[in-house]
Scaffold this active site. Sequence first.
Site, PDB file in Angstrom:
ATOM      1  N   GLN A  41      38.777  45.366  44.371  1.00  8.76           N
ATOM      2  CA  GLN A  41      39.129  46.197  43.211  1.00  8.76           C
ATOM      3  C   GLN A  41      37.900  46.620  42.417  1.00  8.76           C
ATOM      4  O   GLN A  41      37.893  47.684  41.803  1.00  8.76           O
ATOM      5  CB  GLN A  41      40.087  45.439  42.273  1.00  8.76           C
ATOM      6  CG  GLN A  41      41.484  45.232  42.820  1.00  8.76           C
ATOM      7  CD  GLN A  41      41.640  43.859  43.467  1.00  8.76           C
ATOM      8  OE1 GLN A  41      40.666  43.267  43.929  1.00  8.76           O
ATOM      9  NE2 GLN A  41      42.857  43.358  43.511  1.00  8.76           N
ATOM     10  N   ASN A  94      44.069  34.937  36.120  1.00  8.71           N
ATOM     11  CA  ASN A  94      43.535  36.265  36.434  1.00  8.71           C
ATOM     12  C   ASN A  94      43.147  36.280  37.910  1.00  8.71           C
ATOM     13  O   ASN A  94      43.234  35.273  38.613  1.00  8.71           O
ATOM     14  CB  ASN A  94      42.338  36.591  35.521  1.00  8.71           C
ATOM     15  CG  ASN A  94      41.928  38.044  35.596  1.00  8.71           C
ATOM     16  OD1 ASN A  94      42.771  38.932  35.597  1.00  8.71           O
ATOM     17  ND2 ASN A  94      40.641  38.310  35.700  1.00  8.71           N
ATOM     18  N   LYS A  95      42.702  37.421  38.359  1.00  9.80           N
ATOM     19  CA  LYS A  95      42.325  37.648  39.761  1.00  9.80           C
ATOM     20  C   LYS A  95      41.465  36.509  40.309  1.00  9.80           C
ATOM     21  O   LYS A  95      40.587  35.999  39.620  1.00  9.80           O
ATOM     22  CB  LYS A  95      41.557  38.971  39.834  1.00  9.80           C
ATOM     23  CG  LYS A  95      41.122  39.416  41.199  1.00  9.80           C
ATOM     24  CD  LYS A  95      42.226  39.454  42.218  1.00  9.80           C
ATOM     25  CE  LYS A  95      43.450  40.226  41.756  1.00  9.80           C
ATOM     26  NZ  LYS A  95      44.657  39.921  42.609  1.00  9.80           N
ATOM     27  N   ASP A 144      46.390  38.248  33.893  1.00 10.59           N
ATOM     28  CA  ASP A 144      47.749  38.498  34.373  1.00 10.59           C
ATOM     29  C   ASP A 144      48.766  37.648  33.632  1.00 10.59           C
ATOM     30  O   ASP A 144      49.950  37.972  33.599  1.00 10.59           O
ATOM     31  CB  ASP A 144      47.826  38.241  35.875  1.00 10.59           C
ATOM     32  CG  ASP A 144      46.989  39.267  36.622  1.00 10.59           C
ATOM     33  OD1 ASP A 144      45.764  39.073  36.715  1.00 10.59           O
ATOM     34  OD2 ASP A 144      47.559  40.286  37.059  1.00 10.59           O
ATOM     35  N   ARG A 175      48.484  48.330  40.692  1.00 13.87           N
ATOM     36  CA  ARG A 175      48.246  46.927  40.345  1.00 13.87           C
ATOM     37  C   ARG A 175      47.565  46.891  38.988  1.00 13.87           C
ATOM     38  O   ARG A 175      47.229  47.926  38.402  1.00 13.87           O
ATOM     39  CB  ARG A 175      47.467  46.143  41.394  1.00 13.87           C
ATOM     40  CG  ARG A 175      46.494  46.847  42.266  1.00 13.87           C
ATOM     41  CD  ARG A 175      45.280  47.401  41.577  1.00 13.87           C
ATOM     42  NE  ARG A 175      44.644  46.432  40.700  1.00 13.87           N
ATOM     43  CZ  ARG A 175      43.871  46.736  39.672  1.00 13.87           C
ATOM     44  NH1 ARG A 175      43.630  48.005  39.355  1.00 13.87           N
ATOM     45  NH2 ARG A 175      43.323  45.822  38.919  1.00 13.87           N
ATOM     46  N   GLY A 176      47.375  45.670  38.488  1.00 14.84           N
ATOM     47  CA  GLY A 176      46.874  45.490  37.133  1.00 14.84           C
ATOM     48  C   GLY A 176      48.064  45.137  36.253  1.00 14.84           C
ATOM     49  O   GLY A 176      49.030  45.894  36.180  1.00 14.84           O
ATOM     50  N   ALA A 177      47.986  43.988  35.593  1.00 14.75           N
ATOM     51  CA  ALA A 177      49.165  43.455  34.903  1.00 14.75           C
ATOM     52  C   ALA A 177      49.797  44.452  33.928  1.00 14.75           C
ATOM     53  O   ALA A 177      51.010  44.688  33.988  1.00 14.75           O
ATOM     54  CB  ALA A 177      48.798  42.139  34.205  1.00 14.75           C
ATOM     55  N   ARG A 235      56.156  40.695  42.354  1.00 15.72           N
ATOM     56  CA  ARG A 235      54.940  39.888  42.232  1.00 15.72           C
ATOM     57  C   ARG A 235      55.168  38.803  41.172  1.00 15.72           C
ATOM     58  O   ARG A 235      55.677  39.076  40.090  1.00 15.72           O
ATOM     59  CB  ARG A 235      53.738  40.775  41.862  1.00 15.72           C
ATOM     60  CG  ARG A 235      53.482  41.832  42.961  1.00 15.72           C
ATOM     61  CD  ARG A 235      52.114  42.449  42.841  1.00 15.72           C
ATOM     62  NE  ARG A 235      51.076  41.481  43.148  1.00 15.72           N
ATOM     63  CZ  ARG A 235      49.781  41.677  42.870  1.00 15.72           C
ATOM     64  NH1 ARG A 235      49.391  42.784  42.272  1.00 15.72           N
ATOM     65  NH2 ARG A 235      48.879  40.760  43.180  1.00 15.72           N
TER      66      ARG A 235
END
Lengths: 339, 339
Positions: free
Chosen positions: B178, B229-230, B219, B31-33, B74
Amino acid sequence: MDQLLLPGKETWIPCANHKQVAACIKHMNVRGAPAIGCVAAYGLALAAQEKKFSSTQALITYLNSAKATLAATRPTAVNLFWALERMKGFFSGDSVKEIQETLEREAINIFEEDLAANRRMGELGAELFPQNAVILTHCNTGSLATSGWGTALGVIRTAYEQGKVKKVLVDETRPYLQGARLTAWELKKDGIPYELITDNMAAHMMKTEKVDAAIVGSDRISAQGDVANKIGTYGVAVLCKYHNIPFYAAAPTSTIDLKMSEGRNIPIEERSVKEVTHIRGSAIAPAGTVARHPAFDVTPRELVTAIITEKGVARPPSAASIAALFQTHAPKQAALAAI
Amino acid sequence: MDQLLLPGKETWIPCANHKQVAACIKHMNVRGAPAIGCVAAYGLALAAQEKKFSSTQALITYLNSAKATLAATRPTAVNLFWALERMKGFFSGDSVKEIQETLEREAINIFEEDLAANRRMGELGAELFPQNAVILTHCNTGSLATSGWGTALGVIRTAYEQGKVKKVLVDETRPYLQGARLTAWELKKDGIPYELITDNMAAHMMKTEKVDAAIVGSDRISAQGDVANKIGTYGVAVLCKYHNIPFYAAAPTSTIDLKMSEGRNIPIEERSVKEVTHIRGSAIAPAGTVARHPAFDVTPRELVTAIITEKGVARPPSAASIAALFQTHAPKQAALAAI
């Protein structure tokens, strides 16, 4: 009931002496400021009966020691100290038996008054909610945190009975997850619609969906109206301010500490960081992680729309509006009469 | 590396075909853009080589199908679509072998450019921090979330190398943790001082201790500078505004979606609520609990002090300052030359 095991198991912990009661408070088998006050009072009633005493003086010496033990459990919630001091007012009498009976009666009084106060707060607080309300709450302030009914959750319960609540947004309330474990459990039992969110979703909900109010309990309220409560409360209050959403605190007047003027002087309990680095015994962070665990924060009065007590609503909170609550006993008597 | 098992286990997942790659993205093993973009590009390079193709047309048909599979994993991070579109620009050639080699080279280019962009963001972002800085960050934006080094965490790393960072406050970042699992793991490996906090402690820290800045990744950034973002990022930004603390986003320009003007139109992925009601397979809420799980939120540009990219800093973010980043390639070339 052992709140650490909820919602998985409903297990009661029998306490045969005040040391067991103190351990339950310290380890959070029981938590919630008003509940801690009630349980501590029963702890002293138990202390008076847990062994034979040869004289009233021997009993009183033992009671003072028991009081110190119970007081050393948790530092932030003032209801604990309030209940212990109130019980201490009855550490005298003509016989051991008389003192034992008086203390038992007073513990019951504290319990029953808290219940009546919860009901009265429910009525006063529900008036502040609009119809079809979506209400956000943090931590657990229901039957488990009080003698029954609840403070903030008591207001939600009364408003729901009045048909005013559409749904409750429940902050999970890390690290102890009182929202996910306890508030969700209470709301589910009552059939009140709710949605569980992680604490960090509250801002997104306020921006993208309708949230009509936030309501929380308190562990100690300063004489000027600053509100100490479970960690995360202050953040909710800031978010409410930014989104123009009313932010309420509901607490019995036993939570108000008239000797503490400024909220910033309220002692904040720092609990074990293992409660942050581990969830249910399982590590969620690398070994050796440095973590923090302030268990409470303080919301300054300027972020609090109103404080709801059994003696009336302080709106906005201030030294004057708080003092006014203590100048008349009429609403409290009315509430007791209504039970 | 399987990020779901960190920090407990460091296990690598070998992927023999693009469907395994897509599954790893969907289930958040990676994960992580920016990392998702890099991995998706390698997924297409792999698709080109994972079976025999009788003609370039057969290969291209297969690649388009693989691209659709990877795109369906996603919805929020735009780097995924950016990388897939960039790779699609090479879905042509005189032979199967030529296309295979071109796609492999382009995936490596995307990876290396991301690494160079991270280093450049680190330099540009570190300039914004004061000496002896306490920096709060949310989610994971380090080596695990990118090709290496990191976006927001890359800025922190560079600033630490320059001796400017006193400590990092790490939001645990529920529900996926995370921060606790990944950011703490990276900081610990690097020996950078940090303190892990639950998300709901951030406000208390900002009020009662020194916090000099918050920095997050992204993201997707809209053409006007709104930052997806998250989940929880928007709340941090509101808290920063209230406490007068600068709030920065660091992201490569591949995160900027010039076709999306307003952040409120960015699609927000709703993930399984089981990720909220359970932690590591263990239920934390009563059975049947209704929960919510928006995986991202959008921070409007007015709450963002600056956006740090490899092509420069948009300060304050606006349609004009974002557009200006794309009008010169000089800083990016400088960064590439420096590698």
